[in-house]
Design a protein around this motif. Structure first.
Motif, PDB file in Angstrom:
ATOM      1  N   GLN A   1       0.832  -1.201   0.000  1.00  0.00           N
ATOM      2  CA  GLN A   1       0.000   0.000   0.000  1.00  0.00           C
ATOM      3  C   GLN A   1       0.869   1.254   0.000  1.00  0.00           C
ATOM      4  OE1 GLN A   1      -3.111  -0.634  -0.349  1.00  0.00           O
ATOM      5  NE2 GLN A   1      -3.461  -2.644   0.580  1.00  0.00           N
ATOM      6  N   TRP A   2       0.375   2.282  -0.608  1.00  0.00           N
ATOM      7  CA  TRP A   2       0.875   3.637  -0.514  1.00  0.00           C
ATOM      8  C   TRP A   2       2.388   3.742  -0.707  1.00  0.00           C
ATOM      9  CZ3 TRP A   2      -2.730   7.368  -0.711  1.00  0.00           C
ATOM     10  CH2 TRP A   2      -4.032   7.016  -0.349  1.00  0.00           C
TER      11      TRP A   2
ATOM     12  N   CYS B   1      -0.429   3.203  15.721  1.00  0.00           N
ATOM     13  CA  CYS B   1       0.152   3.075  14.379  1.00  0.00           C
ATOM     14  C   CYS B   1       1.143   1.921  14.271  1.00  0.00           C
ATOM     15  CB  CYS B   1       0.824   4.381  13.972  1.00  0.00           C
ATOM     16  SG  CYS B   1      -0.344   5.720  13.655  1.00  0.00           S
ATOM     17  N   ALA B   2       1.010   0.933  15.140  1.00  0.00           N
ATOM     18  CA  ALA B   2       1.983  -0.164  15.174  1.00  0.00           C
ATOM     19  C   ALA B   2       2.010  -0.973  13.888  1.00  0.00           C
ATOM     20  CB  ALA B   2       1.692  -1.078  16.357  1.00  0.00           C
ATOM     21  N   VAL B   3       0.964  -0.906  13.073  1.00  0.00           N
ATOM     22  CA  VAL B   3       0.946  -1.682  11.830  1.00  0.00           C
ATOM     23  C   VAL B   3       2.120  -1.310  10.920  1.00  0.00           C
ATOM     24  CG1 VAL B   3      -0.560  -0.044  10.623  1.00  0.00           C
ATOM     25  CG2 VAL B   3      -0.513  -2.436   9.904  1.00  0.00           C
TER      26      VAL B   3
ATOM     27  N   THR C   1      -6.095  -1.740  15.918  1.00  0.00           N
ATOM     28  CA  THR C   1      -6.784  -2.622  14.979  1.00  0.00           C
ATOM     29  C   THR C   1      -7.469  -1.817  13.884  1.00  0.00           C
ATOM     30  OG1 THR C   1      -7.163  -4.217  16.757  1.00  0.00           O
ATOM     31  CG2 THR C   1      -8.488  -4.462  14.763  1.00  0.00           C
ATOM     32  N   THR C   2      -8.076  -0.695  14.264  1.00  0.00           N
ATOM     33  CA  THR C   2      -8.750   0.151  13.281  1.00  0.00           C
ATOM     34  C   THR C   2      -7.770   0.723  12.266  1.00  0.00           C
ATOM     35  OG1 THR C   2     -10.438   0.758  14.913  1.00  0.00           O
ATOM     36  CG2 THR C   2     -10.205   2.195  12.993  1.00  0.00           C
ATOM     37  N   VAL C   3      -6.648   1.253  12.760  1.00  0.00           N
ATOM     38  CA  VAL C   3      -5.646   1.815  11.853  1.00  0.00           C
ATOM     39  C   VAL C   3      -5.062   0.713  10.972  1.00  0.00           C
ATOM     40  CG1 VAL C   3      -3.422   2.990  11.718  1.00  0.00           C
ATOM     41  CG2 VAL C   3      -5.118   3.721  13.398  1.00  0.00           C
TER      42      VAL C   3
ATOM     43  N   LEU D   1      -4.428  -1.735   5.709  1.00  0.00           N
ATOM     44  CA  LEU D   1      -4.393  -3.001   4.988  1.00  0.00           C
ATOM     45  C   LEU D   1      -5.453  -3.096   3.900  1.00  0.00           C
ATOM     46  CD1 LEU D   1      -3.837  -5.287   8.109  1.00  0.00           C
ATOM     47  CD2 LEU D   1      -2.160  -4.838   6.300  1.00  0.00           C
ATOM     48  N   THR D   2      -6.468  -2.252   3.951  1.00  0.00           N
ATOM     49  CA  THR D   2      -7.499  -2.246   2.913  1.00  0.00           C
ATOM     50  C   THR D   2      -7.296  -1.102   1.923  1.00  0.00           C
ATOM     51  OG1 THR D   2      -8.963  -0.999   4.398  1.00  0.00           O
ATOM     52  CG2 THR D   2      -9.218  -3.391   4.347  1.00  0.00           C
TER      53      THR D   2
END
Length: 400
Positions: free
Chosen positions: A74-75, A169-171, A387-389, A394-395
């Motif tokens: 992504q991005w 923002c751990a993702v 989880t939301t971030v 991821l989408t």
């Protein structure tokens, strides 16, 4: 009757001081607990990514999920990938080309590492994920060891890493982005400086400067730490090692000048692509506030700008606390970071930059040691946000 004098004590020669390595080859028990926590959170993130490709396909009528690694592509990943594959100016293209992607705004450290790992791991996305996985493990070990040097709590390392790994923002620590690689160099550099190992600190900071411009702020903090803690002319002989990090930006600027004729091509690419031209801090705040609350953009983008404002407030509070505690080097690092992020047209990527604020995670760990409920409140709030971030990124939606 005479009394004989007591025998003189035998002087035992002192052992020469041994300079401890930045990382011991064999991690101790506390290190293993930190690594176990790191692996568990990686499993959680990859499980979330797997669910995202089934639940949120790009085509609502899809009967088969996307590939296993597709959620991570992504991005900014595409910029790093294109640089690793084709270089900065393929087929004589550049800023003079219509539709140019401003790829020179991204420093070469991560793309070069990606290209090197790809020589062993054929799949580009898998190579990027492997870099972040290994680098993230090094980063959490260094963070835990820094925390244990500052805090009396025997559980300080694990507690600090828990705050860090469950941050909203751990993702981005698991994605093919620069955060994990930068921290894997910057945190050991800071740890080396705490141990007065200035050659290691300078070399690691030099590599960190090739990954993110934030490395320059790290160097400023290292120089101030050296000036405040070094005593004696002999110790000052190590000062030239702190000039080594200048090599990375000088070489990159020289390379860009050779390709574009512009020594400041990196900055100009940032301005063209991400509105990072200079604005007064109050103007940047106002522009971000308008984007967040004046219904000028879709709700997803507006929410992210609201997060930018909150992250800036958190950074200012952190800076004030560091100044009050007279932790001048860390305050300089945070202050320069906030200045760089807070003087663009509007705020961009400040929530993601909080991952690089190691004093924040150590400070939260210290606070939770004094008030145990802090950890409970943090977990109940941060875990859903993380989880939301993660799902947002991821989408393929904008997540900072």
């Amino acid at each position: 009757m005479s009394v004989s004098a007591p025998p003189r004590p035998v002087e035992v020669p002192r052992r020469p001081a041994v300079r401890r390595p930045v990382f011991a080859w064999r991690p101790g028990r506390a290190d293993r607990e930190v690594l176990w926590l790191y692996v568990l959170t990686r499993v959680g993130l990859w499980t979330t990514a797997g669910a995202a490709r089934w639940l949120f396909p790009s085509d609502d009528q899809a009967r088969n999920p996307a590939s296993f690694l597709s959620p991570w592509q992504q991005w900014d990943w595409w910029h790093y990938l294109h640089i690793a594959q084709d270089g900065y100016f393929p087929d004589q293209a550049g800023p003079w080309t219509a539709g140019w992607d401003n790829r020179e705004a991204f420093l070469p450290g991560f793309p070069l590492t990606l290209r090197a790992v790809h020589a062993v791991v054929p799949h580009w996305a898998a190579a990027g994920a492997l870099i972040s996985f290994v680098a993230g493990g090094v980063a959490v070990l260094a963070l835990a060891r820094i925390a244990r040097r500052h805090l009396p709590d025997p559980d300080a390392g694990r507690r600090t890493v828990l705050f860090f790994l469950l941050s909203p923002c751990a993702v981005f620590l698991a994605a093919g982005y620069t955060e994990a690689l930068f921290l894997a160099l910057a945190l050991p550099a800071w740890l080396a400086a705490q141990r007065r190992n200035w050659p290691a600190a300078g070399a690691l900071a030099c590599l960190a400067c090739s990954v993110r411009v934030t490395g320059l702020f790290l160097v400023a903090a290292l120089v101030l730490h050296f000036a405040l803690t070094t005593r004696g002319s002999r110790a000052w002989r190590a000062a030239p090692w702190l000039c080594l990090p200048a090599l990375s930006p000088v070489l990159y600027s020289w390379y860009l000048e050779a390709g574009t004729g512009d020594w400041m091509a990196w900055k100009h690419a940032q301005e063209r692509g991400w509105y990072r031209d200079f604005h007064a801090p109050w103007d940047a705040w106002a522009n971000t506030w308008n984007a967040a609350f004046h219904h000028l953009h879709p709700t997803g983008y507006a929410l992210m700008w609201q997060a930018e404002l909150l992250a800036m407030l958190a950074g200012v509070i952190l800076l004030v606390l560091l100044v009050r505690g007279r932790r001048w080097p860390e305050a300089l690092y945070i202050g320069l970071t906030l200045w760089a992020l807070g003087t663009s047209y509007w705020y961009t990527s400040i929530p993601r930059s909080t991952l690089l604020w190691w004093p924040l995670w150590i400070g939260l760990a210290a606070w939770s040691h004094r008030r145990p409920r802090v950890l409970t409140v943090y977990l109940c709030v941060a875990a859903p946000l993380a989880t939301t971030v993660a799902l947002t990124f991821l989408t393929g939606r904008w997540a900072g």
